[in-house]
Design a protein around this motif. Structure first.
Motif, mmCIF file in Angstrom:
data_model
loop_
_atom_site.group_PDB
_atom_site.id
_atom_site.type_symbol
_atom_site.label_atom_id
_atom_site.label_comp_id
_atom_site.label_asym_id
_atom_site.label_seq_id
_atom_site.Cartn_x
_atom_site.Cartn_y
_atom_site.Cartn_z
ATOM 1 N N PRO A 349 0.823 -1.209 0.000
ATOM 2 C CA PRO A 349 0.000 0.000 0.000
ATOM 3 C C PRO A 349 0.859 1.262 0.000
ATOM 4 O O PRO A 349 1.875 1.330 0.688
ATOM 5 C CB PRO A 349 -0.819 -0.109 1.299
ATOM 6 C CG PRO A 349 -0.765 -1.560 1.677
ATOM 7 C CD PRO A 349 0.540 -2.078 1.166
ATOM 8 N N LEU A 350 0.428 2.256 -0.783
ATOM 9 C CA LEU A 350 1.070 3.571 -0.796
ATOM 10 C C LEU A 350 0.063 4.557 -0.215
ATOM 11 O O LEU A 350 -0.849 5.008 -0.912
ATOM 12 C CB LEU A 350 1.474 3.972 -2.216
ATOM 13 C CG LEU A 350 2.094 5.364 -2.391
ATOM 14 C CD1 LEU A 350 3.393 5.490 -1.611
ATOM 15 C CD2 LEU A 350 2.343 5.678 -3.867
ATOM 16 N N ARG A 351 0.223 4.871 1.058
ATOM 17 C CA ARG A 351 -0.738 5.735 1.746
ATOM 18 C C ARG A 351 -0.273 7.190 1.671
ATOM 19 O O ARG A 351 0.876 7.499 1.999
ATOM 20 C CB ARG A 351 -0.910 5.314 3.199
ATOM 21 C CG ARG A 351 -1.374 3.869 3.335
ATOM 22 C CD ARG A 351 -1.946 3.565 4.706
ATOM 23 N NE ARG A 351 -2.296 2.151 4.795
ATOM 24 C CZ ARG A 351 -3.406 1.605 4.328
ATOM 25 N NH1 ARG A 351 -4.294 2.391 3.715
ATOM 26 N NH2 ARG A 351 -3.649 0.324 4.454
ATOM 27 N N GLY A 352 -1.157 8.053 1.233
ATOM 28 C CA GLY A 352 -0.828 9.457 1.094
ATOM 29 C C GLY A 352 -1.450 10.294 2.190
ATOM 30 O O GLY A 352 -2.481 9.929 2.769
ATOM 31 N N PHE A 353 -0.817 11.426 2.491
ATOM 32 C CA PHE A 353 -1.310 12.357 3.493
ATOM 33 C C PHE A 353 -1.234 13.769 2.932
ATOM 34 O O PHE A 353 -0.379 14.080 2.098
ATOM 35 C CB PHE A 353 -0.479 12.282 4.778
ATOM 36 C CG PHE A 353 -0.525 10.950 5.471
ATOM 37 C CD1 PHE A 353 -1.542 10.659 6.364
ATOM 38 C CD2 PHE A 353 0.446 9.990 5.225
ATOM 39 C CE1 PHE A 353 -1.588 9.432 7.007
ATOM 40 C CE2 PHE A 353 0.407 8.763 5.862
ATOM 41 C CZ PHE A 353 -0.618 8.489 6.755
ATOM 42 N N GLN A 354 -2.114 14.634 3.425
ATOM 43 C CA GLN A 354 -2.043 16.039 3.080
ATOM 44 C C GLN A 354 -0.817 16.658 3.747
ATOM 45 O O GLN A 354 -0.220 16.083 4.666
ATOM 46 C CB GLN A 354 -3.311 16.758 3.553
ATOM 47 C CG GLN A 354 -4.588 16.295 2.875
ATOM 48 C CD GLN A 354 -4.688 16.755 1.429
ATOM 49 O OE1 GLN A 354 -3.994 17.702 1.020
ATOM 50 N NE2 GLN A 354 -5.547 16.106 0.659
ATOM 51 N N GLU A 355 -0.423 17.816 3.274
ATOM 52 C CA GLU A 355 0.716 18.502 3.878
ATOM 53 C C GLU A 355 0.482 18.706 5.364
ATOM 54 O O GLU A 355 -0.613 19.081 5.796
ATOM 55 C CB GLU A 355 0.940 19.847 3.196
ATOM 56 C CG GLU A 355 2.146 20.607 3.720
ATOM 57 C CD GLU A 355 2.307 21.956 3.046
ATOM 58 O OE1 GLU A 355 3.185 22.070 2.169
ATOM 59 O OE2 GLU A 355 1.545 22.882 3.405
ATOM 60 N N ASN A 356 1.506 18.433 6.160
ATOM 61 C CA ASN A 356 1.393 18.539 7.614
ATOM 62 C C ASN A 356 1.408 19.983 8.072
ATOM 63 O O ASN A 356 1.879 20.885 7.358
ATOM 64 C CB ASN A 356 2.546 17.785 8.272
ATOM 65 C CG ASN A 356 3.907 18.350 7.866
ATOM 66 O OD1 ASN A 356 4.279 18.270 6.699
ATOM 67 N ND2 ASN A 356 4.638 18.920 8.816
#
Length: 373
Positions: A349-356
């Motif tokens: 899995p390649l899990r993405g996040f918004q900018e911290n």
């Protein structure tokens, strides 16, 4: 945490070689799928809950063998297969395995002062969690990358020697094509012509051994020293535990992300690709995925031109949802020997996040650096 965050160069011990991890209970099932048995003895799983059962193939001499015996036999078979130029996996090695505890995280990074990376707001952060890191010292983890460098160099020289049929210590155009195919790189006329232009210093149409090594380095990059941190919960609360990590410029070509993936993976690789789910896919079934970015094809995906745009795409939905992203890892034969649990190919899995949010202190630091610039 601070020791693992930014290890000094003096902690890298080049002489260390880490033995492969012992077989787990999950390896027992993976080993039976790899080596087979005469009959299906019930549903078998490959280390990830909910994975569909794998039918076991005939191998009467291994019926009733212990997990350790299965793993030894598997390693012997892979070592035997290394003698073939294409290093083809045995047919009954499972493909598209999703072992538990393996995950990539990808996010635009806004510098967090406590982590002391001094990256400002110009980079994306890619991290990897892998079960081979658990319970290992920094020195032992470094051993994986030392072995990876050795495996790559050995493979490049082995392929070069097998393609040098006339023992001229060089490769002509046709021999180079065969060598490129053996390591999974394009072998078109234009590609080969470009390689000779860039790397054949004599201009005689004969690629020497060290020039072929430069060809591979151009495509795959040099294997860097890994960095580790257990402090990324300061970036996103979900990013707990130890991570191997690296940064990539936000405007870097999207294909460079695959090079970063290759460098973060602790074992030797043949090919890497990023896939996208075409439907909801909680079991990561490959038939419900499409290829988004391939290692060498270099195709352009509309609206995804750089690392930042890929990070934003990954953050729009969970990895198992429709549109979610998954990394497909295809190891070399030696890479599979060092980590048999991953099978002939691994789906991660390649899990993405918004900018911290770096907090007020981080923002003030960014404003101050911008003002000084």
């Amino acid at each position: 945490g601070r020791q693992l965050c930014t290890p000094p160069r003096t902690q890298v011990l080049r002489a260390h070689r880490l033995p492969p991890p012992r077989a787990s209970s999950a390896m027992s099932c993976a080993g039976r799928a790899l080596l087979g048995a005469r009959r299906v003895a019930g549903a078998q799983h490959l280390g990830a809950a909910g994975r569909p059962p794998v039918l076991l193939r005939d191998s009467g001499d291994l019926l009733g063998a212990s997990p350790r015996q299965l793993e030894r036999s598997f390693r012997r078979r892979l070592n035997t297969s290394l003698s073939s130029l294409n290093e083809e996996m045995p047919k009954d090695v499972p493909e598209n395995v999703t072992p538990a505890g393996v995950e990539f995280n990808f996010t635009p990074y806004y510098d967090v002062p406590e982590l002391e990376f001094s990256r400002d707001r110009q980079f994306c952060l890619l991290t990897l969690q892998h079960p081979s890191f658990v319970g290992r010292t920094l020195e032992q983890r470094m051993g994986y990358w030392d072995q990876k460098r050795t495996d790559r160099a050995d493979r490049v020289q082995r392929v070069f020697g097998k393609c040098d049929k006339d023992n001229s210590k060089s490769l002509d155009a046709e021999q180079l094509k065969r060598a490129l195919q053996a390591i999974g790189m394009p072998a078109t006329e234009d590609w080969v012509h470009g390689l000779f232009q860039r790397h054949n210093k004599q201009g005689d149409g004969k690629m020497l051994s060290h020039e072929f090594e430069n060809v591979v380095a151009e495509a795959w990059g040099r294997v860097p020293d890994p960095q580790f941190s257990d402090q990324f919960h300061r970036v996103h609360a979900q990013m707990t535990g130890d991570h191997c990590f690296n940064f990539i410029g936000r405007m870097s070509p999207v294909g460079w992300v695959l090079r970063l993936v290759r460098n973060l993976w602790p074992f030797a690789l043949k090919r890497v690709a990023i896939l996208r789910n075409t439907y909801e896919n909680p079991k990561y079934q490959p038939e419900l995925m499409e290829t988004l970015i391939d290692t060498y094809e270099g195709q352009k995906v509309r609206g995804i031109n750089n690392a930042m745009e890929l990070a934003e795409l990954a953050s729009e939905q969970p990895a198992e949802a429709k549109g979610g992203l998954v990394v497909r890892i295809q190891p070399t034969m030696r890479g599979a020997l060092h980590w048999p649990e991953g099978g002939a190919s691994t789906l991660v899995p390649l899990r993405g996040f918004q900018e911290n949010d770096p907090g007020l202190v981080g923002k003030m630091g960014g404003w101050f650096r911008a003002f000084r610039a």
